[in-house]
Design a protein around this motif. Sequence first.
Motif, PDB file in Angstrom:
ATOM      1  N   ILE A 132      -4.548  11.612  -1.736  1.00  0.00           N
ATOM      2  CA  ILE A 132      -4.640  10.734  -2.903  1.00  0.00           C
ATOM      3  C   ILE A 132      -4.455  11.524  -4.196  1.00  0.00           C
ATOM      4  O   ILE A 132      -3.826  11.037  -5.147  1.00  0.00           O
ATOM      5  CB  ILE A 132      -5.982   9.986  -2.916  1.00  0.00           C
ATOM      6  CG1 ILE A 132      -6.160   9.152  -1.630  1.00  0.00           C
ATOM      7  CG2 ILE A 132      -6.088   9.099  -4.153  1.00  0.00           C
ATOM      8  CD1 ILE A 132      -5.124   8.075  -1.430  1.00  0.00           C
ATOM      9  N   MET A 180      -0.793  12.065  -4.693  1.00  0.00           N
ATOM     10  CA  MET A 180      -0.169  10.801  -5.076  1.00  0.00           C
ATOM     11  C   MET A 180      -0.448  10.487  -6.541  1.00  0.00           C
ATOM     12  O   MET A 180       0.447  10.052  -7.285  1.00  0.00           O
ATOM     13  CB  MET A 180      -0.677   9.673  -4.179  1.00  0.00           C
ATOM     14  CG  MET A 180      -0.088   8.311  -4.488  1.00  0.00           C
ATOM     15  SD  MET A 180       1.686   8.187  -4.152  1.00  0.00           S
ATOM     16  CE  MET A 180       1.675   7.934  -2.377  1.00  0.00           C
ATOM     17  N   ARG A 181      -1.679  10.725  -6.984  1.00  0.00           N
ATOM     18  CA  ARG A 181      -2.030  10.490  -8.381  1.00  0.00           C
ATOM     19  C   ARG A 181      -1.155  11.342  -9.307  1.00  0.00           C
ATOM     20  O   ARG A 181      -0.655  10.871 -10.337  1.00  0.00           O
ATOM     21  CB  ARG A 181      -3.510  10.798  -8.604  1.00  0.00           C
ATOM     22  CG  ARG A 181      -4.024  10.439 -10.005  1.00  0.00           C
ATOM     23  CD  ARG A 181      -5.360  11.133 -10.266  1.00  0.00           C
ATOM     24  NE  ARG A 181      -6.370  10.732  -9.305  1.00  0.00           N
ATOM     25  CZ  ARG A 181      -7.215   9.723  -9.495  1.00  0.00           C
ATOM     26  NH1 ARG A 181      -7.136   9.017 -10.605  1.00  0.00           N
ATOM     27  NH2 ARG A 181      -8.119   9.435  -8.582  1.00  0.00           N
ATOM     28  N   VAL A 183      -3.952   3.413  -2.291  1.00  0.00           N
ATOM     29  CA  VAL A 183      -3.185   3.262  -3.521  1.00  0.00           C
ATOM     30  C   VAL A 183      -2.398   1.967  -3.380  1.00  0.00           C
ATOM     31  O   VAL A 183      -1.514   1.843  -2.532  1.00  0.00           O
ATOM     32  CB  VAL A 183      -2.250   4.457  -3.766  1.00  0.00           C
ATOM     33  CG1 VAL A 183      -1.411   4.230  -5.030  1.00  0.00           C
ATOM     34  CG2 VAL A 183      -3.051   5.743  -3.891  1.00  0.00           C
ATOM     35  N   GLN A 240      -0.197  -1.370  -4.960  1.00  0.00           N
ATOM     36  CA  GLN A 240       0.850  -1.631  -5.941  1.00  0.00           C
ATOM     37  C   GLN A 240       1.272  -3.093  -5.858  1.00  0.00           C
ATOM     38  O   GLN A 240       1.556  -3.607  -4.773  1.00  0.00           O
ATOM     39  CB  GLN A 240       2.062  -0.726  -5.676  1.00  0.00           C
ATOM     40  CG  GLN A 240       3.268  -1.019  -6.529  1.00  0.00           C
ATOM     41  CD  GLN A 240       3.022  -0.762  -8.007  1.00  0.00           C
ATOM     42  OE1 GLN A 240       2.466   0.280  -8.370  1.00  0.00           O
ATOM     43  NE2 GLN A 240       3.417  -1.696  -8.853  1.00  0.00           N
ATOM     44  N   LEU A 296      -6.204   2.557  -7.533  1.00  0.00           N
ATOM     45  CA  LEU A 296      -6.871   3.178  -6.395  1.00  0.00           C
ATOM     46  C   LEU A 296      -8.019   2.270  -5.983  1.00  0.00           C
ATOM     47  O   LEU A 296      -8.878   1.929  -6.805  1.00  0.00           O
ATOM     48  CB  LEU A 296      -7.398   4.562  -6.771  1.00  0.00           C
ATOM     49  CG  LEU A 296      -8.269   5.266  -5.722  1.00  0.00           C
ATOM     50  CD1 LEU A 296      -7.474   5.557  -4.455  1.00  0.00           C
ATOM     51  CD2 LEU A 296      -8.866   6.550  -6.297  1.00  0.00           C
ATOM     52  N   ASN A 323       0.853  -1.197   0.000  1.00  0.00           N
ATOM     53  CA  ASN A 323       0.000   0.000   0.000  1.00  0.00           C
ATOM     54  C   ASN A 323       0.882   1.238   0.000  1.00  0.00           C
ATOM     55  O   ASN A 323       1.543   1.525   0.999  1.00  0.00           O
ATOM     56  CB  ASN A 323      -0.912   0.018   1.222  1.00  0.00           C
ATOM     57  CG  ASN A 323      -1.845  -1.164   1.271  1.00  0.00           C
ATOM     58  OD1 ASN A 323      -1.532  -2.195   1.854  1.00  0.00           O
ATOM     59  ND2 ASN A 323      -2.996  -1.026   0.631  1.00  0.00           N
ATOM     60  N   THR A 383      -0.949  -0.764 -10.612  1.00  0.00           N
ATOM     61  CA  THR A 383      -1.147   0.327  -9.652  1.00  0.00           C
ATOM     62  C   THR A 383      -2.605   0.744  -9.716  1.00  0.00           C
ATOM     63  O   THR A 383      -3.097   1.130 -10.782  1.00  0.00           O
ATOM     64  CB  THR A 383      -0.243   1.534  -9.997  1.00  0.00           C
ATOM     65  OG1 THR A 383       1.081   1.078 -10.240  1.00  0.00           O
ATOM     66  CG2 THR A 383      -0.252   2.554  -8.868  1.00  0.00           C
ATOM     67  N   LEU A 415      -4.608   3.583 -11.965  1.00  0.00           N
ATOM     68  CA  LEU A 415      -3.807   4.793 -11.810  1.00  0.00           C
ATOM     69  C   LEU A 415      -2.605   4.714 -12.753  1.00  0.00           C
ATOM     70  O   LEU A 415      -2.256   3.630 -13.226  1.00  0.00           O
ATOM     71  CB  LEU A 415      -3.312   4.915 -10.362  1.00  0.00           C
ATOM     72  CG  LEU A 415      -4.367   5.193  -9.296  1.00  0.00           C
ATOM     73  CD1 LEU A 415      -3.740   5.121  -7.912  1.00  0.00           C
ATOM     74  CD2 LEU A 415      -5.032   6.537  -9.500  1.00  0.00           C
TER      75      LEU A 415
END
Length: 286
Positions: A193, A196-197, A30, A32, A145, A11, A143, A156
């Motif tokens: 978020i 982060m995006r 998020v 991964q 959301l 995460n 990746t 993402l």
Amino acid sequence: MLILNAYAKINLALDVLYKRPDGYHEVAMVMQAVRLADTVTLTSKPNDIALSINISGLPADASNLAYRAAALLKPYAFPQQGVHIRLDKQIPLAAGLAGGSADAAAVLKGLNCLWELNLSLDELSKFAAQLGSDVPFCLYNSTMLATGRGELLEPLPPLKSCYVVLAKPAIEVPTSWVYQQFKADKVSRRPDIAVMRNCLAAGSLTGVARNMVNVLESVTISAYPEIAKIKESMLRYGAMAALMSGSGPTVFGLAHCQEQAEAIACQLKAEGVPEIFVAETVSKVE
């Protein structure tokens, strides 16, 4: 026979928004995928479902998520179709890395092919959501959301390829306990978020590292300070950032390259951390 990789997840960000009427918590994460993987082998056999595992400590019966995944799809297969599922576990147990969820997702994808069910990924996701909050993500990897209780997914921009060091201390932390103990007023920082995006879209590993936040650390680290010690060690040895994955106890650190990741792993081994892995990130849906 089919052989599939079931990838672990980390995460990059995890926020808990509120407790829902159904008892679950509304989250924004998020997620991964990384190339630490269990191997799932599916072999056709008549009629029923069988499961075997290369390690002790996991039930090889209908309580196992991989078995339950096969049981969900069995009514849609021809009556005489069955499967033997073999799990070769590499992802540590009870680690916050979604090992069981990854196995279940691999079984769903594999049986869709082996039993010629012709279900789309969206259709498989509906089955996955019945098994657990992380299983839908493990169908897609890459990746994403994740919102709702984790089952609502939005692609993402992929994380720029890098290596992660994963370190699990010799403790087990029940996920249900962590969420039960979570108190929003104990959280000092929440993930952004949107930022982060933007960092993902820009391909900025530095930006991603600066914005990695997991609000569940407010629970787990308070009870298990050794998690904080591992985080501090990773940063001291050169990791770009370090964060607990999921509800813990595994800590992961971002590294620019494999050599740096291996060097960090060696230092942690010297400190006595019992389970350490180095893995590359998964940059596309597989």
